[in-house]
Every structure is written in C-alpha cells, then in structure tokens.
Design a protein around this motif. Structure first.
Motif, PDB file in Angstrom:
ATOM      1  N   GLY A 218       1.287  24.841   7.315  1.00  0.00           N
ATOM      2  CA  GLY A 218       2.362  24.853   7.087  1.00  0.00           C
ATOM      3  C   GLY A 218       3.397  23.885   6.251  1.00  0.00           C
ATOM      4  N   PHE A 219       3.238  22.491   6.928  1.00  0.00           N
ATOM      5  CA  PHE A 219       3.797  21.318   6.761  1.00  0.00           C
ATOM      6  C   PHE A 219       3.484  20.273   5.909  1.00  0.00           C
ATOM      7  CE2 PHE A 219       6.082  22.896  10.707  1.00  0.00           C
ATOM      8  CZ  PHE A 219       6.941  24.127  10.871  1.00  0.00           C
ATOM      9  N   THR A 220       4.421  19.635   5.097  1.00  0.00           N
ATOM     10  CA  THR A 220       4.006  18.314   4.084  1.00  0.00           C
ATOM     11  C   THR A 220       4.315  17.393   4.580  1.00  0.00           C
ATOM     12  OG1 THR A 220       5.866  18.578   3.057  1.00  0.00           O
ATOM     13  CG2 THR A 220       3.921  19.908   2.618  1.00  0.00           C
ATOM     14  N   PHE A 221       4.631  16.189   4.143  1.00  0.00           N
ATOM     15  CA  PHE A 221       4.366  14.692   4.441  1.00  0.00           C
ATOM     16  C   PHE A 221       4.419  13.542   3.298  1.00  0.00           C
ATOM     17  CE2 PHE A 221       2.075  16.300   8.107  1.00  0.00           C
ATOM     18  CZ  PHE A 221       3.238  15.637   9.188  1.00  0.00           C
ATOM     19  N   ASN A 222       6.258  13.425   3.790  1.00  0.00           N
ATOM     20  CA  ASN A 222       6.789  12.621   3.035  1.00  0.00           C
ATOM     21  C   ASN A 222       6.163  11.141   2.977  1.00  0.00           C
ATOM     22  OD1 ASN A 222       8.196  10.537   0.850  1.00  0.00           O
ATOM     23  ND2 ASN A 222      10.411  11.752   1.521  1.00  0.00           N
ATOM     24  N   PRO A 223       5.104  11.029   1.357  1.00  0.00           N
ATOM     25  CA  PRO A 223       4.541   9.306   1.801  1.00  0.00           C
ATOM     26  C   PRO A 223       4.918   8.269   1.706  1.00  0.00           C
ATOM     27  CG  PRO A 223       3.861  10.559  -0.084  1.00  0.00           C
ATOM     28  CD  PRO A 223       4.857  11.482   0.159  1.00  0.00           C
ATOM     29  N   GLN A 224       6.468   8.579   0.823  1.00  0.00           N
ATOM     30  CA  GLN A 224       7.754   7.228   1.221  1.00  0.00           C
ATOM     31  C   GLN A 224       7.672   7.241   2.308  1.00  0.00           C
ATOM     32  OE1 GLN A 224      11.189   9.072  -1.197  1.00  0.00           O
ATOM     33  NE2 GLN A 224      11.496   6.588  -1.696  1.00  0.00           N
ATOM     34  N   PHE A 225       8.040   7.764   3.549  1.00  0.00           N
ATOM     35  CA  PHE A 225       8.146   6.974   5.046  1.00  0.00           C
ATOM     36  C   PHE A 225       7.140   7.919   5.474  1.00  0.00           C
ATOM     37  CE2 PHE A 225      11.770   9.039   2.272  1.00  0.00           C
ATOM     38  CZ  PHE A 225      12.808   7.630   2.088  1.00  0.00           C
ATOM     39  N   THR A 226       6.079   7.478   5.536  1.00  0.00           N
ATOM     40  CA  THR A 226       5.198   7.680   6.328  1.00  0.00           C
ATOM     41  C   THR A 226       3.956   6.083   5.843  1.00  0.00           C
ATOM     42  OG1 THR A 226       4.504  10.066   5.901  1.00  0.00           O
ATOM     43  CG2 THR A 226       2.852   8.927   6.653  1.00  0.00           C
ATOM     44  N   ASN A 227       3.722   5.399   7.349  1.00  0.00           N
ATOM     45  CA  ASN A 227       3.235   4.347   7.327  1.00  0.00           C
ATOM     46  C   ASN A 227       2.018   4.780   8.608  1.00  0.00           C
ATOM     47  OD1 ASN A 227       4.408   3.436   9.437  1.00  0.00           O
ATOM     48  ND2 ASN A 227       6.074   2.416   9.030  1.00  0.00           N
ATOM     49  N   GLU A 228       1.604   3.765   9.366  1.00  0.00           N
ATOM     50  CA  GLU A 228       0.635   3.898  10.276  1.00  0.00           C
ATOM     51  C   GLU A 228       1.558   3.776  11.433  1.00  0.00           C
ATOM     52  OE1 GLU A 228       2.118  -0.329  10.225  1.00  0.00           O
ATOM     53  OE2 GLU A 228       1.120   0.860   8.622  1.00  0.00           O
ATOM     54  N   SER A 229       2.664   3.925  12.390  1.00  0.00           N
ATOM     55  CA  SER A 229       3.443   3.967  12.638  1.00  0.00           C
ATOM     56  C   SER A 229       4.172   5.058  13.273  1.00  0.00           C
ATOM     57  CB  SER A 229       4.209   2.679  12.644  1.00  0.00           C
ATOM     58  OG  SER A 229       4.097   1.855  13.555  1.00  0.00           O
ATOM     59  N   ALA A 230       4.756   6.104  11.539  1.00  0.00           N
ATOM     60  CA  ALA A 230       5.234   7.186  11.494  1.00  0.00           C
ATOM     61  C   ALA A 230       4.848   8.137  10.366  1.00  0.00           C
ATOM     62  CB  ALA A 230       6.793   6.234  11.973  1.00  0.00           C
ATOM     63  N   ALA A 231       5.451   8.908  10.662  1.00  0.00           N
ATOM     64  CA  ALA A 231       5.123   9.705   9.412  1.00  0.00           C
ATOM     65  C   ALA A 231       6.384  11.021   9.188  1.00  0.00           C
ATOM     66  CB  ALA A 231       4.053  10.904   9.554  1.00  0.00           C
TER      67      ALA A 231
END
Length: 141
Positions: free
Chosen positions: A33-46
């Motif tokens: 049920g959690f979401t991710f902020n794409p602005q602070f997500t890349n190939e190394s961290a989310a």
C-alpha cells in the motif's frame, strides 16, 4: 500535538534503509500500500511515501554505503532497529501485515494483544523488522 526536540520542530522523518534489489523492494512495498515519489527515485534509491510526513529512502547497499563508514548489517542475522507503524484499528493491523505476507514478507513475531494495544510484526524482503500496532487511547490507564 507537536513537540519540539531541542527547540526545533521536527517536520518530517526520512528513514534510510539499505536494500539488495531496489525493484523487488519497491514492488513489495507497493503491494502493501505504499507509493513512491518519482522526483526522488532513481536507479540507486527510491523515496517511499508512508504519509505526508513519513518517508523511507530505500537505497541499494552500494549507494547506502556512501552515507556511512560503518558496515551494513545483514538484517537476516542481526537487528539494529524495528520500524513501528501506528494504524487506526486492529483490522488495519491485520490487513497491512497480511498484505506484507502475501507480498513475500515473513512473520517476525506472534500477534500480541495487550488489551489497550494490539500488534503484529513482519520482516520485509531484506530482513528489516516492521511492527504494526493499534493503541486504544481510551483504554490506556
């Protein structure tokens, strides 16, 4: 109710967690049920959004190592912290923990009913410990 720590009002918390496989970890937490902020997500961290004030930065272990000189513990063999999440009802405790199990998480503790507080725990895919609890403030003496 907001309290100040050392005269400073804490506005948000970001818990940084090392993970072995970022895509698998993101998939696991999305299933519960959690979401991710794409602005602070890349190939190394989310950036996992738990609510508007609570976030967890899931970081690949090599990336996480750039922030510390200490060794990363194997969370399957040792524990440094337990992440406790407060929810609104006993039913929500069961719902979130069951979602974690369905997504591949493992039990970490037996359910505990203290009358005023009900809690259950799970391990995520990397062995980090999570506790979900409901506390009936009307029943607290």
């Amino acid at each position: 109710m907001s309290k100040k720590a050392g005269g400073t009002k804490i506005q948000q918390i970001f818990v940084n967690l090392p993970v072995k496989d970022l895509d698998q970890s993101m998939n696991f937490f999305e299933k519960i049920g959690f979401t991710f902020n794409p602005q602070f997500t890349n190939e190394s961290a989310a950036c996992m959004v738990m609510n508007e004030h609570i976030y967890s930065m899931l970081q690949l272990e090599d990336h996480f190592k750039t922030f510390t000189n200490k060794r990363i513990i194997d969370a399957d063999k040792g524990t440094e912290a337990i992440f406790s999440l407060s929810v609104s009802s006993r039913e929500e405790v069961d719902e979130l923990v069951e979602k974690a199990f369905q997504a591949g998480g493992k039990p970490s503790t037996e359910p505990q009913d203290h009358g005023f507080m009900y809690q259950r725990g799970f391990q995520d895919l990397d062995g980090h410990l999570w506790e979900v609890f409901y506390m009936d403030m009307n029943a607290v003496n």
